[in-house]
Design a protein around this motif. Structure first.
Motif, PDB file in Angstrom:
ATOM      1  N   ARG A 148       0.831  -1.200   0.000  1.00  0.00           N
ATOM      2  CA  ARG A 148       0.000   0.000   0.000  1.00  0.00           C
ATOM      3  C   ARG A 148       0.870   1.255   0.000  1.00  0.00           C
ATOM      4  NH1 ARG A 148      -3.464  -2.101   3.385  1.00  0.00           N
ATOM      5  NH2 ARG A 148      -2.411  -1.368   5.247  1.00  0.00           N
ATOM      6  N   MET A 149       1.942   1.237   0.817  1.00  0.00           N
ATOM      7  CA  MET A 149       2.844   2.381   0.889  1.00  0.00           C
ATOM      8  C   MET A 149       3.519   2.619  -0.468  1.00  0.00           C
ATOM      9  SD  MET A 149       6.543   2.860   2.624  1.00  0.00           S
ATOM     10  CE  MET A 149       7.048   1.606   1.508  1.00  0.00           C
ATOM     11  N   GLN A 150       3.970   1.547  -1.125  1.00  0.00           N
ATOM     12  CA  GLN A 150       4.612   1.702  -2.427  1.00  0.00           C
ATOM     13  C   GLN A 150       3.653   2.326  -3.444  1.00  0.00           C
ATOM     14  OE1 GLN A 150       6.014  -2.331  -3.054  1.00  0.00           O
ATOM     15  NE2 GLN A 150       8.125  -1.655  -2.702  1.00  0.00           N
ATOM     16  N   ASP A 151       2.407   1.898  -3.413  1.00  0.00           N
ATOM     17  CA  ASP A 151       1.409   2.477  -4.320  1.00  0.00           C
ATOM     18  C   ASP A 151       1.206   3.963  -4.034  1.00  0.00           C
ATOM     19  OD1 ASP A 151       1.115  -0.030  -5.447  1.00  0.00           O
ATOM     20  OD2 ASP A 151      -0.710  -0.509  -4.324  1.00  0.00           O
ATOM     21  N   GLU A 152       1.164   4.326  -2.750  1.00  0.00           N
ATOM     22  CA  GLU A 152       0.954   5.718  -2.354  1.00  0.00           C
ATOM     23  C   GLU A 152       2.165   6.594  -2.690  1.00  0.00           C
ATOM     24  OE1 GLU A 152       0.081   5.394   1.805  1.00  0.00           O
ATOM     25  OE2 GLU A 152      -1.922   4.562   1.447  1.00  0.00           O
ATOM     26  N   MET A 153       3.354   6.015  -2.704  1.00  0.00           N
ATOM     27  CA  MET A 153       4.574   6.800  -2.935  1.00  0.00           C
ATOM     28  C   MET A 153       4.610   7.405  -4.341  1.00  0.00           C
ATOM     29  SD  MET A 153       6.028   6.964  -0.071  1.00  0.00           S
ATOM     30  CE  MET A 153       7.585   7.712  -0.439  1.00  0.00           C
ATOM     31  N   ASP A 172       2.307   8.994  -5.642  1.00  0.00           N
ATOM     32  CA  ASP A 172       1.583  10.267  -5.580  1.00  0.00           C
ATOM     33  C   ASP A 172       2.274  11.305  -4.707  1.00  0.00           C
ATOM     34  OD1 ASP A 172      -0.423   9.256  -7.222  1.00  0.00           O
ATOM     35  OD2 ASP A 172      -1.516   8.433  -5.512  1.00  0.00           O
ATOM     36  N   LYS A 173       3.258  10.895  -3.915  1.00  0.00           N
ATOM     37  CA  LYS A 173       3.973  11.833  -3.051  1.00  0.00           C
ATOM     38  C   LYS A 173       5.191  12.365  -3.792  1.00  0.00           C
ATOM     39  CE  LYS A 173       2.480   9.919   1.316  1.00  0.00           C
ATOM     40  NZ  LYS A 173       2.877   9.669   2.689  1.00  0.00           N
ATOM     41  N   VAL A 193      10.512  15.088  -7.904  1.00  0.00           N
ATOM     42  CA  VAL A 193      10.702  13.636  -7.924  1.00  0.00           C
ATOM     43  C   VAL A 193       9.616  13.006  -7.053  1.00  0.00           C
ATOM     44  CG1 VAL A 193      12.312  11.756  -7.354  1.00  0.00           C
ATOM     45  CG2 VAL A 193      13.207  13.957  -8.139  1.00  0.00           C
ATOM     46  N   ASN A 194       9.075  11.860  -7.501  1.00  0.00           N
ATOM     47  CA  ASN A 194       8.079  11.180  -6.672  1.00  0.00           C
ATOM     48  C   ASN A 194       8.754  10.152  -5.765  1.00  0.00           C
ATOM     49  OD1 ASN A 194       8.458   8.827  -8.188  1.00  0.00           O
ATOM     50  ND2 ASN A 194       6.504   8.972  -9.232  1.00  0.00           N
ATOM     51  N   GLY A 195       7.961   9.516  -4.931  1.00  0.00           N
ATOM     52  CA  GLY A 195       8.477   8.550  -3.974  1.00  0.00           C
ATOM     53  C   GLY A 195       8.939   7.250  -4.588  1.00  0.00           C
ATOM     54  N   LYS A 196       8.741   7.088  -5.884  1.00  0.00           N
ATOM     55  CA  LYS A 196       9.225   5.899  -6.578  1.00  0.00           C
ATOM     56  C   LYS A 196      10.541   6.190  -7.295  1.00  0.00           C
ATOM     57  CE  LYS A 196       5.720   2.906  -7.753  1.00  0.00           C
ATOM     58  NZ  LYS A 196       4.785   2.362  -8.727  1.00  0.00           N
ATOM     59  N   LYS A 248      16.143  13.391  -1.516  1.00  0.00           N
ATOM     60  CA  LYS A 248      14.952  13.726  -0.739  1.00  0.00           C
ATOM     61  C   LYS A 248      13.876  12.650  -0.890  1.00  0.00           C
ATOM     62  CE  LYS A 248      15.235  18.764  -0.511  1.00  0.00           C
ATOM     63  NZ  LYS A 248      14.518  20.018  -0.832  1.00  0.00           N
ATOM     64  N   SER A 249      13.742  12.106  -2.089  1.00  0.00           N
ATOM     65  CA  SER A 249      12.760  11.062  -2.331  1.00  0.00           C
ATOM     66  C   SER A 249      13.107   9.803  -1.535  1.00  0.00           C
ATOM     67  CB  SER A 249      12.702  10.744  -3.828  1.00  0.00           C
ATOM     68  OG  SER A 249      11.839   9.672  -4.083  1.00  0.00           O
ATOM     69  N   LYS A 250      14.368   9.432  -1.514  1.00  0.00           N
ATOM     70  CA  LYS A 250      14.798   8.258  -0.746  1.00  0.00           C
ATOM     71  C   LYS A 250      14.554   8.484   0.744  1.00  0.00           C
ATOM     72  CE  LYS A 250      18.283   6.856  -4.062  1.00  0.00           C
ATOM     73  NZ  LYS A 250      19.711   6.844  -4.376  1.00  0.00           N
ATOM     74  N   ASP A 251      14.834   9.686   1.223  1.00  0.00           N
ATOM     75  CA  ASP A 251      14.585  10.003   2.635  1.00  0.00           C
ATOM     76  C   ASP A 251      13.101   9.895   2.961  1.00  0.00           C
ATOM     77  OD1 ASP A 251      17.296  10.456   2.977  1.00  0.00           O
ATOM     78  OD2 ASP A 251      17.121  12.645   2.949  1.00  0.00           O
ATOM     79  N   MET A 252      12.254  10.384   2.058  1.00  0.00           N
ATOM     80  CA  MET A 252      10.812  10.307   2.258  1.00  0.00           C
ATOM     81  C   MET A 252      10.368   8.841   2.314  1.00  0.00           C
ATOM     82  SD  MET A 252       7.702  11.943  -0.044  1.00  0.00           S
ATOM     83  CE  MET A 252       8.256  11.183  -1.558  1.00  0.00           C
ATOM     84  N   LEU A 253      10.888   8.025   1.427  1.00  0.00           N
ATOM     85  CA  LEU A 253      10.557   6.603   1.403  1.00  0.00           C
ATOM     86  C   LEU A 253      11.015   5.932   2.697  1.00  0.00           C
ATOM     87  CD1 LEU A 253       9.506   4.102  -0.080  1.00  0.00           C
ATOM     88  CD2 LEU A 253      11.754   3.914  -1.154  1.00  0.00           C
ATOM     89  N   GLN A 254      12.212   6.260   3.144  1.00  0.00           N
ATOM     90  CA  GLN A 254      12.740   5.684   4.385  1.00  0.00           C
ATOM     91  C   GLN A 254      11.851   6.052   5.579  1.00  0.00           C
ATOM     92  OE1 GLN A 254      15.095   3.612   3.944  1.00  0.00           O
ATOM     93  NE2 GLN A 254      15.671   3.105   6.004  1.00  0.00           N
TER      94      GLN A 254
END
Length: 104
Positions: free
Chosen positions: A21-26, A28-29, A44-47, A82-88
């Motif tokens: 679910r988190m991967q799917d939401e990323m 959009d972030k 950049v998005n969360g993916k 920043k995207s990697k930090d958000m994912l972490q």
């Protein structure tokens, strides 16, 4: 199968569902990064996908190809960081701060 093993498997399945679910939401972030004092902006998005790059008009007036290339690389790299930090951050919400193997 013991009751404890059954509970562990149930918890693992729930965590896997949360990760999915988190991967799917990323997707959009997004995060935004800039270089050159805002002369280049990258989204950049969360993916870890670069969604857009904007270049200020003043860069074109300079006609400095090397400067533009350097600013693009800096903005994209900052956006990816920043995207990697958000994912972490999102992953640690699921794992409760527990470190996962293999830098997942």
């Amino acid at each position: 199968m013991s009751k404890q093993l059954g509970q562990l498997l149930s918890q693992a399945k729930k965590m896997q569902e949360k990760f999915q679910r988190m991967q799917d939401e990323m997707a959009d972030k997004t995060v935004e990064a800039q270089s050159g004092g805002g002369m280049v902006t990258c989204v950049v998005n969360g993916k870890q996908e670069v969604l857009s790059v904007k270049i200020a008009d003043e860069i074109w007036e300079e006609r400095d190809k090397e400067l533009l290339e350097d600013l693009l690389v800096a903005a994209v790299n900052e956006g990816l960081t920043k995207s990697k930090d958000m994912l972490q951050d999102e992953m640690s919400k699921i794992t409760g701060g527990m470190q996962l193997p293999f830098n997942l």
